[in-house]
Design a protein around this motif. Structure first.
Motif, PDB file in Angstrom:
ATOM      1  N   LYS A   1       0.948  -1.146   0.260  1.00 63.37           N
ATOM      2  CA  LYS A   1       0.792  -0.349   0.134  1.00 63.37           C
ATOM      3  C   LYS A   1       1.207   1.960   0.129  1.00 63.37           C
ATOM      4  CE  LYS A   1      -2.574   0.703   3.778  1.00 63.37           C
ATOM      5  NZ  LYS A   1      -3.595   1.037   4.188  1.00 63.37           N
ATOM      6  N   GLU A   2       2.048   1.534   0.833  1.00 69.23           N
ATOM      7  CA  GLU A   2       2.608   2.161   0.594  1.00 69.23           C
ATOM      8  C   GLU A   2       3.515   2.603  -1.077  1.00 69.23           C
ATOM      9  OE1 GLU A   2       2.263   0.811   5.547  1.00 69.23           O
ATOM     10  OE2 GLU A   2       3.022  -0.481   3.427  1.00 69.23           O
ATOM     11  N   MET A   3       4.078   1.415  -0.756  1.00 69.31           N
ATOM     12  CA  MET A   3       5.128   1.573  -2.195  1.00 69.31           C
ATOM     13  C   MET A   3       3.408   2.449  -3.121  1.00 69.31           C
ATOM     14  SD  MET A   3       6.861  -1.058  -4.394  1.00 69.31           S
ATOM     15  CE  MET A   3       4.994  -2.326  -5.086  1.00 69.31           C
ATOM     16  N   ILE A   4       2.656   1.523  -3.220  1.00 73.12           N
ATOM     17  CA  ILE A   4       1.892   2.678  -4.535  1.00 73.12           C
ATOM     18  C   ILE A   4       1.003   4.426  -4.284  1.00 73.12           C
ATOM     19  CG2 ILE A   4      -1.103   1.559  -5.337  1.00 73.12           C
ATOM     20  CD1 ILE A   4      -0.643  -0.851  -4.791  1.00 73.12           C
ATOM     21  N   SER A   5       0.897   3.791  -3.072  1.00 75.06           N
ATOM     22  CA  SER A   5       0.115   5.678  -2.677  1.00 75.06           C
ATOM     23  C   SER A   5       1.564   6.361  -3.357  1.00 75.06           C
ATOM     24  CB  SER A   5      -0.425   6.078  -1.778  1.00 75.06           C
ATOM     25  OG  SER A   5       1.031   5.570  -0.497  1.00 75.06           O
ATOM     26  N   TRP A   6       3.046   6.491  -2.917  1.00 76.34           N
ATOM     27  CA  TRP A   6       4.246   6.749  -2.723  1.00 76.34           C
ATOM     28  C   TRP A   6       4.239   7.221  -4.062  1.00 76.34           C
ATOM     29  CZ3 TRP A   6       8.795   6.035  -4.568  1.00 76.34           C
ATOM     30  CH2 TRP A   6      10.141   7.054  -3.871  1.00 76.34           C
ATOM     31  N   ALA A   7       4.557   5.892  -5.000  1.00 77.54           N
ATOM     32  CA  ALA A   7       5.083   6.739  -6.448  1.00 77.54           C
ATOM     33  C   ALA A   7       4.663   6.629  -7.547  1.00 77.54           C
ATOM     34  CB  ALA A   7       4.327   4.741  -7.658  1.00 77.54           C
ATOM     35  N   GLY A   8       4.621   7.707  -8.474  1.00 77.69           N
ATOM     36  CA  GLY A   8       4.123   7.943  -9.679  1.00 77.69           C
ATOM     37  C   GLY A   8       3.023   8.166 -10.118  1.00 77.69           C
ATOM     38  N   LEU A   9       2.983   6.678 -10.257  1.00 75.66           N
ATOM     39  CA  LEU A   9       1.615   5.985 -10.786  1.00 75.66           C
ATOM     40  C   LEU A   9       1.538   4.639  -9.858  1.00 75.66           C
ATOM     41  CD1 LEU A   9      -0.515   6.441 -12.510  1.00 75.66           C
ATOM     42  CD2 LEU A   9       0.340   4.972 -14.371  1.00 75.66           C
ATOM     43  N   GLY A  10       0.455   4.329  -9.013  1.00 81.98           N
ATOM     44  CA  GLY A  10       0.671   3.519  -7.856  1.00 81.98           C
ATOM     45  C   GLY A  10      -0.493   2.245  -9.123  1.00 81.98           C
ATOM     46  N   VAL A  11      -0.761   1.703  -8.937  1.00 82.05           N
ATOM     47  CA  VAL A  11      -1.205   0.367  -9.592  1.00 82.05           C
ATOM     48  C   VAL A  11      -1.359  -0.989  -9.036  1.00 82.05           C
ATOM     49  CG1 VAL A  11      -2.122  -1.448 -11.470  1.00 82.05           C
ATOM     50  CG2 VAL A  11      -0.397   0.898 -12.523  1.00 82.05           C
TER      51      VAL A  11
END
Length: 269
Positions: A225-235
């Protein structure tokens, strides 16, 4: 996102690029290799231990630093060089293990990229071994006195009621002293509170000179969840729980319909 083209694609393993049989399909493998051929970095960010993830990483062929143990370790898969490592410390490891013992819950210990358990004949251990493709080291009763600086601790409960209680009680008892998350709908994963996949991904990306806005991250579980919300585009994968989908910019097809490959292929020339 219009005009977005990533320089780095970060992907979880289980439930994301691996299907429900824990297998990397030819379509997903091809998409990732084509991406690398076009100059994109492929980075694996997993809760797995290094030795468990390495076979898939080598099958893909990525040379980028990858994230293991939910961000507690970053390793170059070509040289085996450890760039970052953050353990729980001996005292907190022992305290968590003792807490689980008093509750009568199953827990396993990760240290020096080895997996230690009380009894490797336990069905919960067997289930984990079947997924991770590694052999646990049984310690018998010495397990409860095994004082190490664990990189990760993991509780397993297949019964939903016990799993929810394990998760809730662990969070309530240890609060901010642990980063506690879940995967597989039955794993309670515990690492140092300064650790998560987003922080691990950020450190790895800096080594490559890549910024947050240039990163595509794909995952399926609460530990993504943290990685997805942090990235430029989270999938989020189609098989992800609602809380993970809510953190994402987009939803991909599920892992049995090559959802990660479908997403990656959009950015290939």
């Amino acid at each position: 996102m219009r005009n977005f083209r990533p320089k780095l694609i970060a992907l979880d393993l289980d439930g994301t690029i691996l299907n429900s049989e824990s297998r990397l399909t030819e379509r997903t493998k091809s998409a990732l290799q084509r991406a690398m051929g076009q100059g994109l970095h492929i980075l694996i960010a997993t809760g797995r231990m290094y030795s468990s993830a390495l076979a898939v990483i080598r099958e893909i062929g990525t040379s980028s630093p990858c994230v293991f143990y939910n961000g507690a370790v970053i390793i170059d898969p070509v040289t085996d060089e450890v760039f970052y490592e953050k353990g729980l410390g001996r005292d907190l490891t022992a305290e968590v293990v003792d807490f689980y013992r008093r509750q009568g819950w199953y827990i396993q210990i990760y240290s020096d990229d080895m997996l230690y358990v009380l009894d490797n004949e336990d069905p919960r251990c067997k289930f984990y071994e079947s997924i991770a493709k590694i052999d646990a080291v049984p310690l018998g009763e010495e397990f409860w006195n095994f004082r190490v600086n664990a990189i990760k601790l993991l509780g397993i409960a297949h019964e939903e009621e016990i799993f929810k209680k394990m998760l809730g009680d662990t969070k309530n008892h240890f609060e901010k002293r642990l980063y506690t998350t879940t995967s597989w709908g039955s794993f309670v994963e515990m690492v140092h509170p300064d650790v998560n996949k987003a922080l691990g991904l950020e450190m790895a990306a800096k080594r490559l000179g890549i910024t947050r806005k240039e990163i595509l991250a794909i995952g399926d579980a609460s530990n993504d969840k943290e990685m997805i919300s942090w990235a430029g585009l989270g999938v989020a994968m189609g098989n992800a729980p609602d809380e993970v989908k809510a953190a994402a910019d987009e939803i991909a097809p599920d892992n049995d319909h090559d959802g990660a490959a479908v997403t990656v292929e959009r950015f290939l020339i």
